[in-house]
Design an enzyme around this catalytic site. Structure first.
Site, PDB file in Angstrom:
ATOM      1  N   ASN A 186       0.915  -1.350   0.042  1.00  0.00           N
ATOM      2  CA  ASN A 186      -0.024  -0.163  -0.002  1.00  0.00           C
ATOM      3  C   ASN A 186       0.733   1.188  -0.005  1.00  0.00           C
ATOM      4  O   ASN A 186       0.520   2.194  -0.555  1.00  0.00           O
ATOM      5  CB  ASN A 186      -0.970   0.076   1.204  1.00  0.00           C
ATOM      6  N   GLU A 189       1.982   1.851  -3.433  1.00  0.00           N
ATOM      7  CA  GLU A 189       0.779   2.202  -4.262  1.00  0.00           C
ATOM      8  C   GLU A 189       0.549   3.643  -3.994  1.00  0.00           C
ATOM      9  O   GLU A 189       0.259   4.648  -4.797  1.00  0.00           O
ATOM     10  CB  GLU A 189      -0.491   1.641  -3.574  1.00  0.00           C
TER      11      GLU A 189
END
Length: 470
Positions: A186, A189
């Site tokens: 994440n 990301e």
């Protein structure tokens, strides 16, 4: 006939995972704190392979042994609450799987607590959003090797596929390793999204392209070496018509304040605690924080107008340079994430397989991209070692071919008063790591002057302190 697996929590992710499992011929039993939601779900999607129970006791009793229970509830205290409610009905050997975005430290604690009861706890990262949950997510399970053996067949069936058709799931490591790898995923990301957003801003502010024109540029970029899920979805986001006709496209009417749920921040905090440099991911978190200061930004922008200048590079040429710059920036972002995982693996005792991690991120997850095939092969050639990405010959070649473009894009951004913190920090990370002599010697001198913190010398062993005056 007993059910194969239970899902507790019927948010969108829980519902879609339940449907995914049932579509692969597993008998799935579901439970939700609100019975009405479970009933509505079953009325819509129920079948002989997908049903529900009104109590946790009945749910547990309906399962084959060892019982497998997947929790899809909100991370935090809710997970502990459900575990405590389940424990009176479970037996040694049963497996509780947490598929939410839990903090890896909580997963380590929970695994340790359940181990004392001879039960298994699996903290499992699930990436891919609603579509991935239904059609095939990338799965990152942690926990014991015994729990992996019990879950492997099921998870491999419902996972997405990598570029070679293999399931995007692997046993990541012990206790909290699964949620840790998902946390770093994440964080990456966050970094990649910020890099793409900065490319959008460059094209909008420097070349005065509208959203649909930028969509055409991104469509071309997404068909080359930047091919990825995020570039795929960038095009429809930029092209979407505004139903109220206020703006040329919907995205132009969206307030420029980015939200966040915390995993990017956790990644940055963890890097600071472990002493690992993570500039691109950390600056992506800071960029979202700054975006939240909308009123202040409007106020300050009135006193600090941006310069209007004509780009010195033709758009068609700039797009080629931008592609190389983004590619290098993304490699740098991934390198930071893998370096953080390398440090965590050593400190937590996890045997993280970087080639496998790069492989299972090839399908289902938000950061899936053709670049991951390059990283997978690069780590495979390292034969089980966990080298820094910048030290792998194939990656060095890619970065050297992009180095000039990287500098050019940032130089143009500065000339046009465009903020590109992620592109800049990804380049500075590369420049620092490829520089033999940094100015830290000067910092050490200053530290020793005001705090007698001592220093080491280049020409002899030992620790030294200097009386800098007199």
């Amino acid at each position: 006939m007993k059910n194969n697996i239970a899902i507790i929590g019927l948010g969108v992710m829980g519902q879609n995972l339940a449907r995914n499992l049932a579509n692969h011929d597993y008998k799935v039993i579901v439970f939700n704190r609100s019975p009405e939601k479970a009933e509505t779900f079953i009325e819509t999607f129920g079948s002989e392979d997908l049903s529900y129970e009104k109590t946790l006791e009945a749910l547990v009793n309906s399962l084959e042994r060892p019982r497998k229970l997947l929790l899809m509830v909100k991370a935090g205290p809710a997970v502990d609450t459900v575990i405590q409610q389940l424990l009176p009905h479970l037996e040694p050997g049963d497996i509780i799987i947490d598929g939410g975005n839990s903090n890896f430290k909580d997963s380590i604690r929970r695994e340790k607590e359940l181990k004392t009861k001879d039960m298994h706890f699996v903290g499992m990262g699930v990436s891919g959003g609603e579509e991935g949950a239904l059609n095939g997510p990338s799965l990152m399970p942690g926990g014991s090797s015994d729990s992996w053996k019990a879950l492997q067949a099921i998870l491999e069936k419902i996972a997405a596929q990598d570029f070679d058709g293999n399931p995007c799931v692997t046993h990541v490591g012990e206790n909290g390793a699964g949620h840790y790898v998902k946390m770093v995923h994440n964080g990456i990301e966050y970094g990649v999204m910020q890099l793409i957003a900065e490319a959008y801003q460059l094209l909008r502010q420097s070349y005065h392209l509208n959203s649909k024109e930028i969509a055409n540029v991104f469509k071309g970029l997404g068909e080359g070496k930047l091919k990825s899920y995020l570039f795929d979805i960038a095009v429809p986001v930029l092209e979407k018509e505004d139903e109220f006709k206020t703006c040329n496209s919907l995205v132009e009417c969206i307030v420029d304040q980015a939200g966040q749920k915390g995993t990017g921040r956790w990644t940055a905090i963890d890097a600071l605690e472990r002493g690992v440099s993570l500039p691109t991911i950390t600056i992506a978190v800071f960029a979202r924080n700054i975006s939240a200061k909308k009123e202040l930004r409007i106020e300050l922008s009135e006193e600090n107008p941006k310069h209007e200048t004509t780009p010195r590079i033709e758009l068609s040429e700039f797009v080629k340079i931008l592609e190389k710059s983004l590619y290098a920036g993304m490699i740098s972002c991934y390198a930071q994430g893998f370096e953080l995982m390398k440090t965590a693996a050593k400190e937590e005792g996890w045997d993280l397989n970087f080639a496998e991690i790069a492989r299972i991120w090839q399908g289902g997850c938000i950061i899936r991209a053709d670049l991951l095939k390059v990283l997978h092969h690069a780590f495979q050639k390292a034969e089980g070692e966990r080298p820094h990405l910048f030290s792998i010959p194939d990656i060095q070649t890619l970065l050297k071919s992009s180095h000039k473009a990287w500098h050019t894009v940032i130089r143009l951004a500065i000339e046009h008063d465009v903020s590109v913190p992620a592109l800049s920090s990804s380049l500075m990370y590369f420049e620092d790591l490829t520089t033999a002599t940094l100015p830290a010697n000067f910092i050490q001198g200053l530290r020793d002057y005001f705090g007698a913190h001592t220093y080491q010398r280049t020409d002899r062993e030992g620790v030294f302190h200097t009386e800098w005056e007199g």
